[in-house]
Design a protein around this motif. Structure first.
Motif, short mmCIF file in Angstrom:
data_model
loop_
_atom_site.label_atom_id
_atom_site.label_comp_id
_atom_site.label_asym_id
_atom_site.label_seq_id
_atom_site.Cartn_x
_atom_site.Cartn_y
_atom_site.Cartn_z
N PHE A 142 24.01 -23.27 17.14
CA PHE A 142 23.40 -22.94 18.43
C PHE A 142 24.21 -21.85 19.11
O PHE A 142 25.40 -22.04 19.40
CB PHE A 142 23.32 -24.18 19.31
N ILE A 143 23.58 -20.72 19.38
CA ILE A 143 24.29 -19.57 19.94
C ILE A 143 23.34 -18.83 20.87
O ILE A 143 22.12 -18.78 20.64
CB ILE A 143 24.80 -18.66 18.81
N ARG A 144 23.92 -18.24 21.92
CA ARG A 144 23.09 -17.59 22.94
C ARG A 144 23.20 -16.07 22.96
O ARG A 144 22.26 -15.36 23.31
CB ARG A 144 23.46 -18.15 24.32
N ARG A 145 24.34 -15.50 22.59
CA ARG A 145 24.54 -14.06 22.79
C ARG A 145 25.45 -13.48 21.71
O ARG A 145 26.20 -14.18 21.06
CB ARG A 145 25.15 -13.80 24.17
N LYS A 146 25.36 -12.17 21.54
CA LYS A 146 26.22 -11.39 20.63
C LYS A 146 26.28 -12.00 19.24
O LYS A 146 27.35 -12.17 18.66
CB LYS A 146 27.64 -11.29 21.21
N TYR A 147 25.13 -12.29 18.67
CA TYR A 147 25.13 -12.99 17.39
C TYR A 147 24.74 -12.11 16.20
O TYR A 147 24.63 -12.61 15.07
CB TYR A 147 24.23 -14.22 17.43
N ARG A 148 24.54 -10.81 16.38
CA ARG A 148 24.17 -9.96 15.25
C ARG A 148 25.22 -9.98 14.16
O ARG A 148 24.93 -10.15 12.97
CB ARG A 148 23.93 -8.52 15.71
N SER A 149 26.50 -9.81 14.54
CA SER A 149 27.58 -9.81 13.57
C SER A 149 27.67 -11.16 12.85
O SER A 149 27.93 -11.23 11.64
CB SER A 149 28.92 -9.50 14.26
N LEU A 150 27.45 -12.24 13.59
CA LEU A 150 27.52 -13.57 13.00
C LEU A 150 26.40 -13.79 11.99
O LEU A 150 26.62 -14.35 10.91
CB LEU A 150 27.45 -14.62 14.11
N LEU A 151 25.19 -13.33 12.32
CA LEU A 151 24.07 -13.45 11.39
C LEU A 151 24.35 -12.70 10.10
O LEU A 151 24.06 -13.18 9.00
CB LEU A 151 22.78 -12.94 12.03
N ASP A 152 24.93 -11.52 10.23
CA ASP A 152 25.26 -10.71 9.05
C ASP A 152 26.29 -11.43 8.18
O ASP A 152 26.21 -11.42 6.95
CB ASP A 152 25.79 -9.35 9.49
N HIS A 153 27.26 -12.06 8.80
CA HIS A 153 28.31 -12.75 8.05
C HIS A 153 27.77 -14.01 7.36
O HIS A 153 28.10 -14.27 6.19
CB HIS A 153 29.45 -13.13 8.98
#
Length: 367
Positions: free
Chosen positions: A56-67
């Motif tokens: 569960f995440i709300r913000r700045k998650y593009r880098s996390l999705l890529d990882h």
């Protein structure tokens, strides 16, 4: 062992690492030469054979999705179960929930469809190698409603100031939850609870205007829950500031700290297919962690070098952290520096911080 359901909540984790969290959330900050902070809790869940994990995440998650991708490094690329990345994507004008409870309330289908009977809840800021199976077993044996995980630290550090503390009696019962600064029992933002009880408490908390499950249910005693404690005795680090990130990273250059974290079992991360590091004629390396894919022709001392870094002839890297694909050109000198990804330091430049206040360079900077 009855199936467990993993829940990783990043909603309440603030972006406290300054330049390192300009373009990413804290959970995706690189750590220890090869990893991201979230890799440690995902690895713990993998070793506990948890086959469904909700993030569960709300913000700045593009880098996390890529990882994270499809979750394959953590054995979560499954037809049934797997890794469920659940950013905020709902539009219910009648919804009165707030904070992380809004995530839980609007993703009830995730909880209902999972076969797991118990939830293992965690954040990402506490680096550890907890055996979740032991926590679960103690939870079942104690017949508690909730079992929280804590670490009794020997020395209180500045990063512990913002941590929640626990009073624990001789029977491993939690008798107090607070933030008294002289208490050494640090709550590690991890607990085990039965799924149906968790969902009931989410509804109760929303009805009373709450927004954070641990604070508004467990800490405030709403629901009169029986709370037990599991004491973790392994490696532990809190990453909630630039100073704590730098200090705990540098501590891994000490063999005893490195082995406590990585000596028992492997930490899984996104797979990269790169050549071994190439050391040229003038390379000189001492007491450093160097990942694969680098080309080094300079001096590296007491430093952590991530994948794909290029260090040219005459350059000196001392007491520093250099992240992926950065380039340090000829005769540049850096000391007590944290350099994010894709940074270029030009020839003959000198960059210097202090051990208590490292100089941080944001991603893709050119100096």
């Amino acid at each position: 062992m009855k199936p467990l359901l993993g829940v990783i909540s990043l909603d309440h984790e603030l972006d406290q690492l300054n330049e390192l969290t300009y373009f990413r959330c804290g959970a995706s900050v690189p750590f220890a030469g090869r990893y991201r902070l979230i890799d440690f809790i995902l690895s713990n869940m993998m070793y506990a054979e948890i086959v469904s994990v909700g993030l569960f995440i709300r913000r700045k998650y593009r880098s996390l999705l890529d990882h994270l991708g499809d979750g394959k490094p953590w054995d979560l690329d499954r037809k049934r179960g797997g890794l469920f990345i659940l950013p905020p994507d709902w539009n219910d004008p009648t919804d009165t929930s707030r904070g992380e409870l809004q995530h839980f309330h609007n993703n009830l289908h995730f909880f209902r469809r999972s076969p797991g009977k118990y939830i293992v809840y965690s954040g990402s800021r506490h680096i550890n190698m907890v055996d979740i199976r032991e926590v679960y077993q103690q939870h079942c044996d104690s017949e508690a409603d909730v079992t929280v995980v804590y670490k009794q630290v020997e020395h209180l550090e500045p990063e512990h100031e913002g941590c929640i503390r626990l009073n624990v009696d001789s029977s491993n019962r939690v008798t107090g939850i607070h933030q008294e600064k002289d208490n050494h029992n640090i709550y590690m933002e991890m607990f085990v609870i039965e799924k149906e009880l968790f969902l009931d408490m989410v509804d109760l908390c929303i009805a009373h205007g709450g927004s954070h499950f641990f604070r508004d249910v467990i800490q405030k005693g709403r629901g009169n829950l029986k709370v037990a404690a599991y004491e973790y005795k392994g490696y532990h680090a809190v990453i909630n500031s630039v100073q704590s990130y730098y200090k705990n990273s540098m501590d891994l250059l000490k063999r005893e700290h490195y082995l406590r974290l990585f000596g028992k079992q492997a930490v899984q991360t996104k797979i990269k297919y790169e050549a071994p590091t190439k050391y040229l004629a003038d390379a000189k390396i001492s007491n450093s962690l160097v990942a694969n894919g680098c080309v080094i022709d300079g001096w590296v001392e007491n430093s952590i070098i991530f994948r794909g870094v290029r260090i040219e002839k005459g350059a000196r890297i001392i007491n520093s952290i250099v992240m992926q694909k950065s380039i340090i050109e000829m005769n540049a000198n850096i000391e007590n520096v944290i350099m994010d990804k894709d940074v270029i330091v030009s020839q003959n430049r000198t960059l210097m911080g202090a051990p208590q206040q490292p100089f941080v360079i944001a991603k893709s900077s050119i100096l």
